[in-house]
Design a protein around this motif. Sequence first.
Motif, PDB file in Angstrom:
ATOM      1  N   ILE A 158       2.847  10.891  -7.679  1.00 21.85           N
ATOM      2  CA  ILE A 158       1.462  10.480  -7.420  1.00 21.85           C
ATOM      3  C   ILE A 158       1.295   9.658  -6.144  1.00 21.85           C
ATOM      4  CG2 ILE A 158       0.810  10.563  -9.856  1.00 21.85           C
ATOM      5  CD1 ILE A 158       0.906   7.536  -9.925  1.00 21.85           C
ATOM      6  N   ALA A 159       2.389   9.133  -5.562  1.00 24.52           N
ATOM      7  CA  ALA A 159       2.235   8.317  -4.358  1.00 24.52           C
ATOM      8  C   ALA A 159       3.518   8.338  -3.534  1.00 24.52           C
ATOM      9  CB  ALA A 159       1.857   6.879  -4.715  1.00 24.52           C
ATOM     10  N   VAL A 160       3.362   8.097  -2.235  1.00 22.81           N
ATOM     11  CA  VAL A 160       4.508   8.039  -1.323  1.00 22.81           C
ATOM     12  C   VAL A 160       4.426   6.769  -0.478  1.00 22.81           C
ATOM     13  CG1 VAL A 160       4.910  10.514  -1.185  1.00 22.81           C
ATOM     14  CG2 VAL A 160       3.239   9.473   0.349  1.00 22.81           C
ATOM     15  N   GLU A 161       5.589   6.207  -0.171  1.00 26.61           N
ATOM     16  CA  GLU A 161       5.666   5.009   0.660  1.00 26.61           C
ATOM     17  C   GLU A 161       7.060   4.906   1.250  1.00 26.61           C
ATOM     18  OE1 GLU A 161       8.100   3.754  -1.283  1.00 26.61           O
ATOM     19  OE2 GLU A 161       7.244   2.012  -2.249  1.00 26.61           O
ATOM     20  N   MET A 162       7.437   3.754   1.809  1.00 25.80           N
ATOM     21  CA  MET A 162       8.651   3.678   2.619  1.00 25.80           C
ATOM     22  C   MET A 162       9.676   2.627   2.183  1.00 25.80           C
ATOM     23  SD  MET A 162       6.953   4.225   6.422  1.00 25.80           S
ATOM     24  CE  MET A 162       8.545   4.253   7.239  1.00 25.80           C
ATOM     25  N   VAL A 220       0.836  -1.198   0.000  1.00 23.72           N
ATOM     26  CA  VAL A 220       0.000   0.000   0.000  1.00 23.72           C
ATOM     27  C   VAL A 220       0.875   1.254   0.000  1.00 23.72           C
ATOM     28  CG1 VAL A 220      -1.891  -1.201   1.127  1.00 23.72           C
ATOM     29  CG2 VAL A 220      -0.205  -0.007   2.530  1.00 23.72           C
ATOM     30  N   ALA A 221       0.237   2.383  -0.302  1.00 26.67           N
ATOM     31  CA  ALA A 221       0.942   3.665  -0.366  1.00 26.67           C
ATOM     32  C   ALA A 221      -0.039   4.790  -0.095  1.00 26.67           C
ATOM     33  CB  ALA A 221       1.592   3.849  -1.744  1.00 26.67           C
ATOM     34  N   GLY A 222       0.508   5.959   0.192  1.00 29.81           N
ATOM     35  CA  GLY A 222      -0.312   7.144   0.380  1.00 29.81           C
ATOM     36  C   GLY A 222      -0.401   7.942  -0.908  1.00 29.81           C
ATOM     37  N   ASN A 244      -4.572   9.264   2.113  1.00 28.00           N
ATOM     38  CA  ASN A 244      -4.227  10.484   1.388  1.00 28.00           C
ATOM     39  C   ASN A 244      -3.048  11.233   1.985  1.00 28.00           C
ATOM     40  OD1 ASN A 244      -6.162  10.443  -0.766  1.00 28.00           O
ATOM     41  ND2 ASN A 244      -7.738  10.838   0.767  1.00 28.00           N
ATOM     42  N   ALA A 245      -2.241  10.541   2.805  1.00 29.08           N
ATOM     43  CA  ALA A 245      -1.019  11.134   3.377  1.00 29.08           C
ATOM     44  C   ALA A 245      -1.304  12.483   4.038  1.00 29.08           C
ATOM     45  CB  ALA A 245       0.056  11.275   2.293  1.00 29.08           C
ATOM     46  N   ILE A 287       4.479  -2.219  -7.356  1.00 28.06           N
ATOM     47  CA  ILE A 287       3.023  -2.102  -7.460  1.00 28.06           C
ATOM     48  C   ILE A 287       2.483  -1.644  -6.114  1.00 28.06           C
ATOM     49  CG2 ILE A 287       0.853  -3.314  -7.938  1.00 28.06           C
ATOM     50  CD1 ILE A 287       2.602  -5.471  -9.359  1.00 28.06           C
ATOM     51  N   ARG A 288       1.675  -0.596  -6.119  1.00 22.45           N
ATOM     52  CA  ARG A 288       1.089  -0.095  -4.879  1.00 22.45           C
ATOM     53  C   ARG A 288      -0.423   0.113  -5.037  1.00 22.45           C
ATOM     54  NH1 ARG A 288       4.162  -0.791  -0.341  1.00 22.45           N
ATOM     55  NH2 ARG A 288       6.276   0.020  -0.578  1.00 22.45           N
TER      56      ARG A 288
END
Length: 267
Positions: free
Chosen positions: A193-197, A92-94, A222-223, A216-217
């Motif tokens: 378009i997206a943020v993650e870790m 998953v991602a924000g 919505n962060a 793939i996320r």
Amino acid sequence: MKDFFNLGILSSMPEELGSILTLLNNVQKKDLGDLVIYKGKWTLNNTKDFEINVILAWSGWGKVSASRATTRIICEGENSNFPIDLLIFTGVAGSASALVDQNDLVIADSVIQHDMDAEPLFRKFVIPAFSKDIIFPKKEIISWALNSFIKNQHSKDLSHIRSIQKGLIATGDNFITDKEIIKNIKNYFPKLIAVEMEGAAFAQVALQEKINWLLIRVISDNANNDADLDFKEFLEKYQNNSVNTIKCIINSIPNYPLLSTNNLKDS
């Protein structure tokens, strides 16, 4: 004679791959410190002459954990005489864009490490190992993955997915709950378009080891200030569907664009 494809799969948490172990045959477990690696075989429906060897792990959160697990999976493939043909990181991602929202599936066509800063020796965001800030997977792999998901978009397995998109994903050792952080990153990378870790660290290891990779996320939040609550609630529901996301892409491997005699193994 059988043809084999060797696939490495990672996510940061078990919920992000759900019940995947129940879909593998001949599962083996290996403890490497506090990291557990699983090996098994994925049998495609109605295809007896093509088998997929899967090595997978849940890395834990953050760039260091992702890098460690990626390296371990690569080494396990080599030690088992199954060098990895493709590495996939999923989870998953924000959201970092008004164009993507919860339950959207995003394929990374490029990644950055938004907390990389080696100034003044290198420009901000530049990864010293590559002397560039943005790294890219192969275009053929992106097209294949995108087409695979679009083709199955209206199937029961992907009923949890709202839309399918591709774009730039940023990685950093931060669980972002502040839109100002997103705004600051987008001052440099407006197409984010997206943020993650984990993703860009995983991609860096794969690229340095000369192994093809795919990130793939699925958007969980919505962060923003509610990100932690949205994330927890989403993850609880998503774990029932997460395996279907990866199942879709694995079942498309016979159409993988880089299949050749160089990455098919005989037994």
